[in-house]
Write an enzyme that holds these catalytic residues in place. Structure first.
Site, PDB file in Angstrom:
ATOM      1  N   LYS A  55      -8.879   7.027  55.170  1.00 32.55           N
ATOM      2  CA  LYS A  55      -8.063   7.582  56.268  1.00 32.55           C
ATOM      3  C   LYS A  55      -7.032   6.558  56.748  1.00 32.55           C
ATOM      4  CE  LYS A  55      -9.481   7.799  61.115  1.00 32.55           C
ATOM      5  NZ  LYS A  55      -8.695   6.773  61.622  1.00 32.55           N
ATOM      6  N   ASN A  56      -7.480   5.291  56.876  1.00 38.16           N
ATOM      7  CA  ASN A  56      -6.594   4.304  57.483  1.00 38.16           C
ATOM      8  C   ASN A  56      -5.597   3.692  56.503  1.00 38.16           C
ATOM      9  OD1 ASN A  56      -7.741   4.926  59.874  1.00 38.16           O
ATOM     10  ND2 ASN A  56      -9.069   3.124  59.982  1.00 38.16           N
ATOM     11  N   ARG A 129      -3.018   8.011  66.596  1.00 40.25           N
ATOM     12  CA  ARG A 129      -2.212   6.820  66.889  1.00 40.25           C
ATOM     13  C   ARG A 129      -1.153   6.572  65.807  1.00 40.25           C
ATOM     14  NH1 ARG A 129      -3.619   4.153  70.952  1.00 40.25           N
ATOM     15  NH2 ARG A 129      -2.654   2.203  70.309  1.00 40.25           N
ATOM     16  N   CYS A 153      -8.958   7.321  69.323  1.00 41.67           N
ATOM     17  CA  CYS A 153     -10.247   7.252  70.009  1.00 41.67           C
ATOM     18  C   CYS A 153     -10.149   6.433  71.281  1.00 41.67           C
ATOM     19  CB  CYS A 153     -11.270   6.630  69.063  1.00 41.67           C
ATOM     20  SG  CYS A 153     -11.599   7.713  67.666  1.00 41.67           S
ATOM     21  N   ASP A 355     -15.493  -0.604  62.853  1.00 40.77           N
ATOM     22  CA  ASP A 355     -15.811   0.808  62.591  1.00 40.77           C
ATOM     23  C   ASP A 355     -17.156   0.990  61.872  1.00 40.77           C
ATOM     24  OD1 ASP A 355     -13.090   2.004  63.377  1.00 40.77           O
ATOM     25  OD2 ASP A 355     -12.605   0.372  62.028  1.00 40.77           O
ATOM     26  N   VAL A 377     -13.574  -6.733  68.568  1.00 46.75           N
ATOM     27  CA  VAL A 377     -12.258  -6.137  68.256  1.00 46.75           C
ATOM     28  C   VAL A 377     -11.798  -5.214  69.387  1.00 46.75           C
ATOM     29  CG1 VAL A 377     -10.917  -4.778  66.598  1.00 46.75           C
ATOM     30  CG2 VAL A 377     -12.690  -6.348  65.789  1.00 46.75           C
TER      31      VAL A 377
HETATM   32  N1  EPU Z   1      -3.896  -4.666  70.249  1.00 43.79           N
HETATM   33  C1  EPU Z   1      -3.136  -5.073  71.318  1.00 43.79           C
HETATM   34  N2  EPU Z   1      -1.798  -4.738  71.310  1.00 43.79           N
HETATM   35  C2  EPU Z   1      -1.234  -4.032  70.295  1.00 43.79           C
HETATM   36  C3  EPU Z   1      -2.030  -3.627  69.209  1.00 43.79           C
HETATM   37  C4  EPU Z   1      -3.376  -3.958  69.214  1.00 43.79           C
HETATM   38  O1  EPU Z   1      -3.626  -5.712  72.253  1.00 43.79           O
HETATM   39  O2  EPU Z   1      -0.024  -3.759  70.355  1.00 43.79           O
HETATM   40  C5  EPU Z   1      -5.342  -4.987  70.243  1.00 43.79           C
HETATM   41  C6  EPU Z   1      -6.194  -3.718  70.373  1.00 43.79           C
HETATM   42  O3  EPU Z   1      -6.317  -3.300  71.709  1.00 43.79           O
HETATM   43  C7  EPU Z   1      -7.507  -4.164  69.774  1.00 43.79           C
HETATM   44  C8  EPU Z   1      -7.061  -5.140  68.683  1.00 43.79           C
HETATM   45  O4  EPU Z   1      -5.716  -5.521  68.987  1.00 43.79           O
HETATM   46  O5  EPU Z   1      -8.265  -4.845  70.722  1.00 43.79           O
HETATM   47  C9  EPU Z   1      -7.097  -4.579  67.288  1.00 43.79           C
HETATM   48  O6  EPU Z   1      -6.363  -3.366  67.220  1.00 43.79           O
HETATM   49  P1  EPU Z   1      -5.593  -2.928  65.898  1.00 43.79           P
HETATM   50  O7  EPU Z   1      -4.151  -2.846  66.217  1.00 43.79           O
HETATM   51  O8  EPU Z   1      -6.035  -3.796  64.784  1.00 43.79           O
HETATM   52  O9  EPU Z   1      -6.161  -1.467  65.684  1.00 43.79           O
HETATM   53  P2  EPU Z   1      -5.355  -0.188  65.275  1.00 43.79           P
HETATM   54  O10 EPU Z   1      -4.324  -0.486  64.286  1.00 43.79           O
HETATM   55  O11 EPU Z   1      -4.984   0.588  66.491  1.00 43.79           O
HETATM   56  C10 EPU Z   1      -6.831   0.382  63.204  1.00 43.79           C
HETATM   57  C11 EPU Z   1      -7.677   1.540  62.795  1.00 43.79           C
HETATM   58  C12 EPU Z   1      -8.942   1.555  63.609  1.00 43.79           C
HETATM   59  C13 EPU Z   1      -9.682   0.248  63.370  1.00 43.79           C
HETATM   60  C14 EPU Z   1      -8.779  -0.934  63.734  1.00 43.79           C
HETATM   61  C15 EPU Z   1      -9.405  -2.267  63.422  1.00 43.79           C
HETATM   62  C16 EPU Z   1      -6.096   3.181  62.127  1.00 43.79           C
HETATM   63  C17 EPU Z   1      -5.432   4.476  62.378  1.00 43.79           C
HETATM   64  N3  EPU Z   1      -6.958   2.770  63.028  1.00 43.79           N
HETATM   65  O12 EPU Z   1      -6.537   0.600  64.563  1.00 43.79           O
HETATM   66  O13 EPU Z   1      -9.730   2.618  63.115  1.00 43.79           O
HETATM   67  O14 EPU Z   1     -10.821   0.218  64.177  1.00 43.79           O
HETATM   68  O15 EPU Z   1      -7.548  -0.837  62.997  1.00 43.79           O
HETATM   69  O16 EPU Z   1      -9.732  -2.352  62.073  1.00 43.79           O
HETATM   70  O17 EPU Z   1      -5.852   2.541  61.101  1.00 43.79           O
HETATM   71  C18 EPU Z   1     -11.032   4.533  63.247  1.00 43.79           C
HETATM   72  O18 EPU Z   1     -10.736   4.728  62.060  1.00 43.79           O
HETATM   73  O19 EPU Z   1     -11.885   5.211  63.869  1.00 43.79           O
HETATM   74  C19 EPU Z   1     -10.371   3.462  63.983  1.00 43.79           C
HETATM   75  C20 EPU Z   1     -10.418   3.332  65.306  1.00 43.79           C
END
Ligand code: EPU
Length: 482
Positions: A55-56, A129, A153, A355, A377
């Site tokens: 998915k990601n 997102r 989420c 995850d 995280v």
């Molecule tokens: N963060 C910030 N500012 C930002 C971006 C992120 O403070 O501008 C922080 C977040 O709040 C968090 C940390 O950085 O504490 C990590 O967030 P990240 O940006 O890595 O997460 P994401 O890209 O929003 C993706 C996956 C998530 C997965 C995380 C970590 C997708 C669509 N989502 O989220 O997957 O948990 O990376 O590996 O790719 C899921 O599949 O259920 C899911 C939540």
């Protein structure tokens, strides 16, 4: 199809999914009316299921298709809600998206990219997102972008400050309005030097998707290096991008003027694979996950072994429409006896994925002794443990960083460490699914518990777990919609 739901087998209410005599066990009954699953727990899950593209990665590769001037093809695309959201957004921007002849093939033709109205785009507000990643590609293709309110989420505040900062450094102008974000790039997008405060997956993808066609060179420090990021880099390289991954989380991108389409088979979904592995452990069962790939799951497999689970890398003979032959996978099982408590912390790659945490905690309720789960995280990803406690688990959450390394959340007011005392006999309860991964863990807990649980809001699981109802059925789960 119910509004907002993925199509389900068109069965009459209460009809069984498979004809009597089919080789899979026939216990999952489905009604088309509601979102509440009655789960009769206590039966070990046993059998074989298959995971498709992650998915990601898939959702991001679909956004990348916007950057090309010719059609792209993705294989092994799962039928999940996040894919539908991106497909909808691509369609609104003039990308023709069609299912190919083969199972899971998606062809995206971006030849006639066009602007979409904010009202049309806002239909997707709050649903995922991924729309934030349309910024760079739309700025390159159209010179402007509108991004709706994001969803995803509820596992913490999930800010987008790193994304915005990066886009501004490329030269984008961001105008936040109550309806969403408008972006323009009056002087074009230019390569830049960036360092992320934390190796965010999304922000790294944002930089990649923007830098590949920005003028000049971009250097990104403290980048995320998850396998899904590496696979996205492979996709972009196939499109003509020039990206170098250096040591120490440094990625360099040489901007190019044009990109073309790609053909790509995504890496398999290692989160889904681990979720089923945890389900095998929690229910004392045995599940072979076809498609699961050892290389992306090494950290998980080590933990799985330390807890007392066993696994085997398999080559299974498969016959399904369009495919006959040998397919690799991983078989996970509970070998009997007691499981061991472990101390763990989630981390960015190559650490233990955030995850993987929720499904595994369900299995840890069955381990003897005190296990520790330190979530580093997301600051609010342990809320679901309350539901497990209702079912008889003994889990306490703490604000402190337990188990070793202090993290970003340590001196703040977030309950982000859990101590799980086991083994606990889980009993049935009424459960409301809070988010995708916690939702799947609720489901596992209900399957491991004695008695009949009612799980409300199961439709949320369709966001990221393809066809979970039929997979549960194939594994012999006893459940029906009520
Ligand atoms: N963060 C910030 N500012 C930002 C971006 C992120 O403070 O501008 C922080 C977040 O709040 C968090 C940390 O950085 O504490 C990590 O967030 P990240 O940006 O890595 O997460 P994401 O890209 O929003 C993706 C996956 C998530 C997965 C995380 C970590 C997708 C669509 N989502 O989220 O997957 O948990 O990376 O590996 O790719 C899921 O599949 O259920 C899911 C939540």
């Amino acid at each position: 199809m119910l509004p907002g739901r993925l199509p389900r087998n068109p069965l009459p209410c209460g009809g069984t999914l498979f004809a009597p005599g089919a080789s899979l066990r026939l216990s999952l009954e489905v009604a088309l009316t509601d979102d509440v699953l009655a789960v009769h727990g206590g039966t070990p899950l046993q059998g074989q299921i298959r995971v498709r593209g992650a998915k990601n990665l898939v959702s991001k590769a679909m956004v990348a298709a916007l950057l090309g001037e010719t059609p792209s093809t993705l294989y092994d695309v799962p039928r999940i809600r996040d894919v539908e959201v991106v497909r909808g957004l691509l369609g609104l921007h003039g990308v023709k998206v069609s299912d190919g002849v083969d199972d899971g093939e998606l062809v995206m033709d971006p030849t006639n990219v066009e602007s979409a109205s904010t009202d049309e785009i806002n239909v997707h507000a709050g649903s995922s997102r991924i729309p934030i990643l349309f910024c760079g590609p739309l700025l390159h293709r159209l010179g402007h972008a509108f991004i709706p309110d994001l969803g995803g989420c509820h596992i913490g505040p999930r800010p987008i400050d790193f994304h915005m900062q990066a886009l501004r450094e490329f030269g984008a102008v961001v105008d936040k309005t109550p309806e969403g974000m408008h972006l323009t790039a009056p002087n074009g997008l230019h390569g830049t030097k960036l360092e992320l405060p934390y190796p965010s997956v999304g922000a790294t993808e944002q930089v990649l998707l923007t830098a590949v066609r920005a003028e000049g060179v971009t250097e990104l420090r403290n980048a995320a290096i998850e396998p899904e990021i590496m696979d996205l880099i492979c996709v972009l390289q196939k499109m003509g991008a020039i990206i170098t991954v250096h040591t120490d989380r440094v990625i360099e991108i040489q901007g190019v003027k044009k990109l073309h389409g790609y053909k790509h088979k995504p890496i398999p979904d290692r989160i889904e694979a681990a979720s089923w592995a945890a389900a095998a452990l929690a229910t004392r069962g045995e599940i072979e996950v076809l498609g699961a790939q050892q290389a992306d799951m090494m950290t998980f497999l080590n933990v799985f072994t330390n807890i007392g689970g066993e696994f085997e890398i398999t080559d299974a003979r498969v016959t399904r429409p369009g495919v006959t032959g040998v397919e690799g996978g991983i078989k996970f099982w509970h070998p009997g006896g007691e499981l061991n408590a472990v101390a763990l912390e989630t981390d960015v790659h190559p650490g233990f994925m955030t995850d993987w945490q929720q499904p595994l905690v369900v299995a840890l309720t069955q381990a003897r002794g005190l296990s520790i789960m330190h979530e580093t995280v997301y600051e609010q990803r342990l809320g679901y443990t309350e539901a497990l406690n209702q079912m008889g688990a003994t889990i306490q959450v703490y604000r402190d960083c337990l188990g070793g390394t202090p993290c970003r959340f340590g001196r703040r007011n977030f309950k982000h460490s859990a101590v799980i005392a086991g083994p606990s006999k889980l009993h049935a309860a009424d459960l409301v699914i809070p988010d995708l991964r916690a939702g799947f863990s609720h489901l596992i807990a209900a399957l491991a518990a004695e008695g009949t649980s009612r799980v409300y809001g199961v439709d949320l699981i369709n966001r990221g777990y393809e066809d979970f109802e039929n997979k549960l059925s194939a594994l012999g789960a006893h459940a029906e919609y009520v």
